[in-house]
Design an enzyme around this catalytic site. Structure first.
Site, PDB file in Angstrom:
ATOM      1  N   ASP A  26      -7.935  -5.076  -1.574  1.00 52.70           N
ATOM      2  CA  ASP A  26      -6.976  -4.051  -1.983  1.00 52.70           C
ATOM      3  C   ASP A  26      -6.718  -3.135  -0.798  1.00 52.70           C
ATOM      4  O   ASP A  26      -7.633  -2.822  -0.038  1.00 52.70           O
ATOM      5  CB  ASP A  26      -7.519  -3.241  -3.163  1.00 52.70           C
ATOM      6  CG  ASP A  26      -7.482  -4.011  -4.469  1.00 52.70           C
ATOM      7  OD1 ASP A  26      -6.755  -5.017  -4.548  1.00 52.70           O
ATOM      8  OD2 ASP A  26      -8.177  -3.601  -5.414  1.00 52.70           O
ATOM      9  N   ASP A  84      -1.067  -7.150  -7.027  1.00 54.43           N
ATOM     10  CA  ASP A  84      -1.113  -6.162  -8.113  1.00 54.43           C
ATOM     11  C   ASP A  84       0.247  -5.496  -8.296  1.00 54.43           C
ATOM     12  O   ASP A  84       0.694  -5.274  -9.421  1.00 54.43           O
ATOM     13  CB  ASP A  84      -2.151  -5.072  -7.818  1.00 54.43           C
ATOM     14  CG  ASP A  84      -3.572  -5.582  -7.779  1.00 54.43           C
ATOM     15  OD1 ASP A  84      -3.851  -6.628  -8.396  1.00 54.43           O
ATOM     16  OD2 ASP A  84      -4.408  -4.932  -7.123  1.00 54.43           O
TER      17      ASP A  84
END
Length: 184
Positions: free
Chosen positions: A142, A157
């Site tokens: 991330d 995402d």
């Protein structure tokens, strides 16, 4: 006496209707193009940012900052907001299941709008699934932090989130169009 159509014969008829030529070629081209772009970007960003990750993903690394978005690299073994980080089997199942359901709906889609958003959803989910599978540690990388927030996301995402928003707006637009047509 004619036999009543079975569930499978109705299903086959719907599949054939939603995938007739030349629409099928345009549909496949859109799916392959969008899917390739998403997966390519997910893995290019992973390759570019993987060296920036803290040791074992425990500590994140601040790579770049701007007023809208910052790049802060961290490993995440869970799904959104690190949920289910201690249950990797469930994480794989949920991401695989979401991808399967989205790909299943693609078979029946006849609107380019829905095809685009469902493809974005499916390949965003597949991007996270394959990212987790190939990372060696069962985690996704991330890296996006939007201003005013503390949560860290990756491109896959964002694709999943924007596709849900796009699908919702598409449903609303279609609903209001159909409502307007029934009134007139």
């Amino acid at each position: 006496m004619a036999k009543a159509p079975t569930f499978f014969s109705k299903l086959l008829k719907q599949i054939l209707f939603a995938n007739r030529k030349p629409f099928l070629y345009y549909k496949l081209a859109l799916i392959l193009f969008v899917g390739f772009v998403i997966l390519f970007q997910v893995f290019m960003l992973r390759a570019a940012l993987n060296g920036e990750k803290g040791i074992n993903g425990a500590n994140g690394t601040d790579v770049a900052r701007s007023s809208f978005i910052s790049i802060y690299v961290i490993g995440n073994k869970g799904v959104g907001f690190s949920l289910l980080a201690d249950q990797p089997g469930l994480v794989y199942f949920l991401q695989g299941f979401l991808s399967f359901i989205a790909l299943f709906f693609l078979v029946f889609s006849t609107s380019y709008n829905y095809i685009f958003w469902i493809t974005t959803l499916a390949f965003g989910s597949l991007g996270n699934f394959f990212d987790r599978l190939t990372s060696g540690s069962g985690e996704v990388l991330d890296y996006f932090v939007f201003s005013g927030g503390n949560s860290v996301f990756n491109l896959a995402d964002c694709c999943i989130t924007f596709s849900f928003i796009g699908l919702f707006l598409s449903f609303l637009i279609q609903f209001f169009k159909e409502m307007k047509q029934t009134k007139s």
